[in-house]
Design an enzyme around this catalytic site. Structure first.
Site, PDB file in Angstrom:
ATOM      1  N   PHE A  57      30.703 -29.743  22.804  1.00  0.00           N
ATOM      2  CA  PHE A  57      30.669 -30.297  21.726  1.00  0.00           C
ATOM      3  C   PHE A  57      30.484 -31.468  21.865  1.00  0.00           C
ATOM      4  O   PHE A  57      31.225 -32.206  20.900  1.00  0.00           O
ATOM      5  CB  PHE A  57      31.301 -29.763  20.582  1.00  0.00           C
ATOM      6  CG  PHE A  57      32.896 -29.247  21.380  1.00  0.00           C
ATOM      7  CD1 PHE A  57      33.695 -30.252  21.331  1.00  0.00           C
ATOM      8  CD2 PHE A  57      33.079 -27.934  21.711  1.00  0.00           C
ATOM      9  CE1 PHE A  57      34.974 -29.874  22.168  1.00  0.00           C
ATOM     10  CE2 PHE A  57      34.785 -27.716  22.203  1.00  0.00           C
ATOM     11  CZ  PHE A  57      35.644 -28.864  22.161  1.00  0.00           C
ATOM     12  N   ARG A  85      51.604 -30.104  16.409  1.00  0.00           N
ATOM     13  CA  ARG A  85      50.725 -29.219  16.585  1.00  0.00           C
ATOM     14  C   ARG A  85      50.485 -27.543  15.207  1.00  0.00           C
ATOM     15  O   ARG A  85      49.285 -26.922  14.843  1.00  0.00           O
ATOM     16  CB  ARG A  85      50.689 -28.441  18.242  1.00  0.00           C
ATOM     17  CG  ARG A  85      50.323 -29.761  19.027  1.00  0.00           C
ATOM     18  CD  ARG A  85      50.065 -29.355  19.899  1.00  0.00           C
ATOM     19  NE  ARG A  85      48.815 -28.423  19.963  1.00  0.00           N
ATOM     20  CZ  ARG A  85      47.753 -28.720  20.952  1.00  0.00           C
ATOM     21  NH1 ARG A  85      46.898 -30.359  20.132  1.00  0.00           N
ATOM     22  NH2 ARG A  85      46.128 -28.048  20.823  1.00  0.00           N
ATOM     23  N   THR A  91      42.886 -25.421  15.518  1.00  0.00           N
ATOM     24  CA  THR A  91      41.969 -26.099  15.819  1.00  0.00           C
ATOM     25  C   THR A  91      40.614 -25.491  14.727  1.00  0.00           C
ATOM     26  O   THR A  91      39.823 -26.995  13.876  1.00  0.00           O
ATOM     27  CB  THR A  91      41.005 -26.183  16.892  1.00  0.00           C
ATOM     28  OG1 THR A  91      42.100 -26.079  18.032  1.00  0.00           O
ATOM     29  CG2 THR A  91      40.215 -27.037  17.526  1.00  0.00           C
ATOM     30  N   ARG A 102      44.919 -28.414   8.668  1.00  0.00           N
ATOM     31  CA  ARG A 102      44.102 -27.988   8.815  1.00  0.00           C
ATOM     32  C   ARG A 102      43.092 -27.254   7.436  1.00  0.00           C
ATOM     33  O   ARG A 102      42.309 -27.212   7.264  1.00  0.00           O
ATOM     34  CB  ARG A 102      43.526 -27.749  10.175  1.00  0.00           C
ATOM     35  CG  ARG A 102      43.344 -28.963  11.051  1.00  0.00           C
ATOM     36  CD  ARG A 102      43.509 -28.178  12.482  1.00  0.00           C
ATOM     37  NE  ARG A 102      43.083 -29.741  13.623  1.00  0.00           N
ATOM     38  CZ  ARG A 102      43.516 -29.488  14.434  1.00  0.00           C
ATOM     39  NH1 ARG A 102      44.360 -28.313  15.144  1.00  0.00           N
ATOM     40  NH2 ARG A 102      42.957 -30.691  15.819  1.00  0.00           N
ATOM     41  N   HIS A 115      44.512 -35.051  15.065  1.00  0.00           N
ATOM     42  CA  HIS A 115      44.241 -34.670  16.436  1.00  0.00           C
ATOM     43  C   HIS A 115      45.895 -34.616  17.076  1.00  0.00           C
ATOM     44  O   HIS A 115      46.209 -35.290  16.441  1.00  0.00           O
ATOM     45  CB  HIS A 115      44.115 -35.480  17.419  1.00  0.00           C
ATOM     46  CG  HIS A 115      44.081 -35.718  18.884  1.00  0.00           C
ATOM     47  ND1 HIS A 115      43.885 -34.905  19.781  1.00  0.00           N
ATOM     48  CD2 HIS A 115      45.136 -36.531  19.934  1.00  0.00           C
ATOM     49  CE1 HIS A 115      44.271 -35.047  21.305  1.00  0.00           C
ATOM     50  NE2 HIS A 115      45.087 -35.872  20.273  1.00  0.00           N
ATOM     51  N   GLU A 126      47.933 -40.806  25.973  1.00  0.00           N
ATOM     52  CA  GLU A 126      47.388 -40.969  24.621  1.00  0.00           C
ATOM     53  C   GLU A 126      48.212 -42.472  23.612  1.00  0.00           C
ATOM     54  O   GLU A 126      47.236 -43.078  23.488  1.00  0.00           O
ATOM     55  CB  GLU A 126      47.276 -39.390  23.656  1.00  0.00           C
ATOM     56  CG  GLU A 126      46.394 -38.930  24.852  1.00  0.00           C
ATOM     57  CD  GLU A 126      46.402 -37.349  23.466  1.00  0.00           C
ATOM     58  OE1 GLU A 126      45.199 -36.530  24.533  1.00  0.00           O
ATOM     59  OE2 GLU A 126      47.372 -37.361  22.507  1.00  0.00           O
TER      60      GLU A 126
END
Ligand code: GTP
Ligand code: MG
Length: 138
Positions: A57, A85, A91, A102, A115, A126
């Site tokens: 992906f 998280r 996800t 989500r 993210h 990051e």
């Protein structure tokens, strides 16, 4: 005190969900210590997601992340990486717990609204990818 890198993805910025998502972070005790809206180039998105470059992906993910603006932010708090998280949820929104970002907002496993860094080393990397030390206001 821990910091983590968060991105509000194009599917969420497009639907004006930044405020609602930030409320979830703040309600969970995460402080937004840096934040900016940017439009990633495909090259920048590709570099950010380089760890996934062998995944099927990857092309789709890079194209999506560069399709429209995102909001990149640094969240700070006790156990910020794990807490973020938890607030994000799984996800795949179909597997995300009730009350998570989500579950509430994601459209699909790809267009999943947020993210969040997954470990202290990746969080540091990051954060440095998007922010200079001067931009981090604890
Ligand atoms: P991030 O916080 O975005 O890293 O999500 P994650 O850690 O929950 O998922 P992972 O690191 O495994 O995948 C990174 C991102 O790739 C996901 O957030 C999705 O946007 C995307 N992704 C993962 N699996 C799929 C998939 O099967 N199809 C598509 N189109 N995108 C996927
Ligand atoms: Mg990940």
């Amino acid at each position: 005190i821990e910091r983590t890198l968060s991105i509000i993805k194009p599917d969420a910025t497009r639907r004006n969900l930044t405020g609602k998502i930030n409320a979830k972070f703040e309600d969970a005790g995460l402080r937004i210590v840096a934040q900016k809206r940017i439009h990633l180039s495909p090259a920048q998105a590709g570099k950010f997601y380089e760890v996934h470059k062998e995944r099927p992906f990857y092309g789709e993910l890079v194209e999506f992340m560069a399709s429209e603006p995102v909001v990149v932010q640094v969240l700070e708090g006790e156990g910020a990486i794990a807490k973020n998280r938890e607030v994000m949820g799984a996800t795949n929104p179909a597997q995300a717990d009730e009350g998570t970002i989500r579950k509430e907002f994601a459209l699909s496993v790809g267009e999943n609204s947020v993210h969040g860094s997954d470990a202290p080393e990746t969080a540091a990397q990051e954060i440095a990818f998007f922010f200079s030390g001067l931009e981090l206001v604890g």
